[in-house]
Scaffold this motif. Structure first.
Motif, PDB file in Angstrom:
ATOM      1  N   LEU A  67       8.004 -15.552  94.271  1.00 25.01           N
ATOM      2  CA  LEU A  67       9.373 -15.565  94.777  1.00 25.01           C
ATOM      3  C   LEU A  67      10.375 -15.972  93.703  1.00 25.01           C
ATOM      4  CD1 LEU A  67       8.802 -17.110  98.307  1.00 25.01           C
ATOM      5  CD2 LEU A  67       9.193 -14.720  97.720  1.00 25.01           C
TER       6      LEU A  67
ATOM      7  N   ARG B  54       0.818 -19.171  96.304  1.00 23.03           N
ATOM      8  CA  ARG B  54       1.349 -18.407  97.429  1.00 23.03           C
ATOM      9  C   ARG B  54       2.801 -17.973  97.232  1.00 23.03           C
ATOM     10  NH1 ARG B  54       0.346 -19.596 103.640  1.00 23.03           N
ATOM     11  NH2 ARG B  54       1.934 -18.264 104.551  1.00 23.03           N
ATOM     12  N   PHE B  55       3.624 -18.851  96.642  1.00 25.15           N
ATOM     13  CA  PHE B  55       5.060 -18.596  96.593  1.00 25.15           C
ATOM     14  C   PHE B  55       5.645 -18.382  95.200  1.00 25.15           C
ATOM     15  CE2 PHE B  55       4.609 -21.233 100.537  1.00 25.15           C
ATOM     16  CZ  PHE B  55       4.923 -20.226 101.433  1.00 25.15           C
TER      17      PHE B  55
ATOM     18  N   ASP C  79       9.657 -23.884 104.056  1.00 26.25           N
ATOM     19  CA  ASP C  79       9.547 -22.902 105.134  1.00 26.25           C
ATOM     20  C   ASP C  79       8.295 -22.057 104.931  1.00 26.25           C
ATOM     21  OD1 ASP C  79      11.208 -21.578 107.425  1.00 26.25           O
ATOM     22  OD2 ASP C  79      10.473 -19.909 106.178  1.00 26.25           O
ATOM     23  N   ILE C  80       7.665 -21.656 106.019  1.00 31.09           N
ATOM     24  CA  ILE C  80       6.437 -20.866 105.927  1.00 31.09           C
ATOM     25  C   ILE C  80       6.671 -19.525 105.224  1.00 31.09           C
ATOM     26  CG2 ILE C  80       6.608 -19.729 108.168  1.00 31.09           C
ATOM     27  CD1 ILE C  80       3.498 -20.360 108.399  1.00 31.09           C
ATOM     28  N   SER C  81       7.900 -19.034 105.257  1.00 33.56           N
ATOM     29  CA  SER C  81       8.222 -17.779 104.571  1.00 33.56           C
ATOM     30  C   SER C  81       8.427 -17.992 103.069  1.00 33.56           C
ATOM     31  CB  SER C  81       9.504 -17.174 105.157  1.00 33.56           C
ATOM     32  OG  SER C  81      10.631 -17.954 104.787  1.00 33.56           O
ATOM     33  N   GLY C  82       8.630 -19.240 102.669  1.00 35.10           N
ATOM     34  CA  GLY C  82       8.867 -19.554 101.269  1.00 35.10           C
ATOM     35  C   GLY C  82      10.296 -19.327 100.819  1.00 35.10           C
ATOM     36  N   LYS C  83      11.189 -19.033 101.752  1.00 41.73           N
ATOM     37  CA  LYS C  83      12.570 -18.706 101.364  1.00 41.73           C
ATOM     38  C   LYS C  83      13.288 -19.860 100.669  1.00 41.73           C
ATOM     39  CE  LYS C  83      14.535 -19.806 105.866  1.00 41.73           C
ATOM     40  NZ  LYS C  83      15.130 -19.273 107.075  1.00 41.73           N
TER      41      LYS C  83
ATOM     42  N   ASP D  43       6.216 -26.838 106.261  1.00 47.78           N
ATOM     43  CA  ASP D  43       6.267 -26.313 107.618  1.00 47.78           C
ATOM     44  C   ASP D  43       4.953 -26.584 108.352  1.00 47.78           C
ATOM     45  OD1 ASP D  43       7.742 -24.187 109.463  1.00 47.78           O
ATOM     46  OD2 ASP D  43       5.614 -23.606 109.357  1.00 47.78           O
TER      47      ASP D  43
ATOM     48  N   TYR E   6      11.602 -22.036  98.641  1.00 47.00           N
ATOM     49  CA  TYR E   6      10.586 -22.544  97.707  1.00 47.00           C
ATOM     50  C   TYR E   6      11.184 -23.168  96.445  1.00 47.00           C
ATOM     51  CZ  TYR E   6       6.606 -22.739  94.547  1.00 47.00           C
ATOM     52  OH  TYR E   6       5.660 -23.167  93.663  1.00 47.00           O
TER      53      TYR E   6
END
Length: 100
Positions: free
Chosen positions: A89, A85-86, A13-17, A62, A19
């Motif tokens: 998280l 980027r992620f 997902d682009i939000s990285g949720k 994504d 990941y």
């Protein structure tokens, strides 16, 4: 996330949720395809292996991420960019899990 029926697992997902599970799934699938070495530093790979891994990674991210990293032609570079980027998280998700 079009073509979800053709994916072995859910795209990043682009939000990285998602990941953390995505990383695990990618590593498993690349291992099964004997391509995991491609996302490791200092790897010796053929052009065919790099292209196959890049297609696989791009197929499992994504659409927004695909466009953002459109010019990245090396799967290791794409892997590292997504990690940069992620990666933060992991600390957020793991600390939340420990507190629950």
């Amino acid at each position: 996330m079009a073509n979800i029926k053709n994916q072995e697992f859910i795209a990043l997902d682009i939000s990285g949720k998602n990941y953390l599970p995505w990383v695990f799934d990618v590593k498993l699938h690349l291992s099964a395809k004997k391509l995991k070495h491609i996302i490791e530093e200092e790897n010796a790979t053929s052009n065919e292996e790099r292209v196959t891994a890049l297609i696989f990674l791009r197929h499992h991210i994504d659409d927004g991420l695909k466009y953002e990293y459109l010019t990245v032609e090396n799967p290791l570079e794409l892997w590292q960019n997504l990690n940069d980027r992620f990666e933060h998280l992991k600390a957020v998700i793991l600390s939340k899990a420990l507190n629950d």
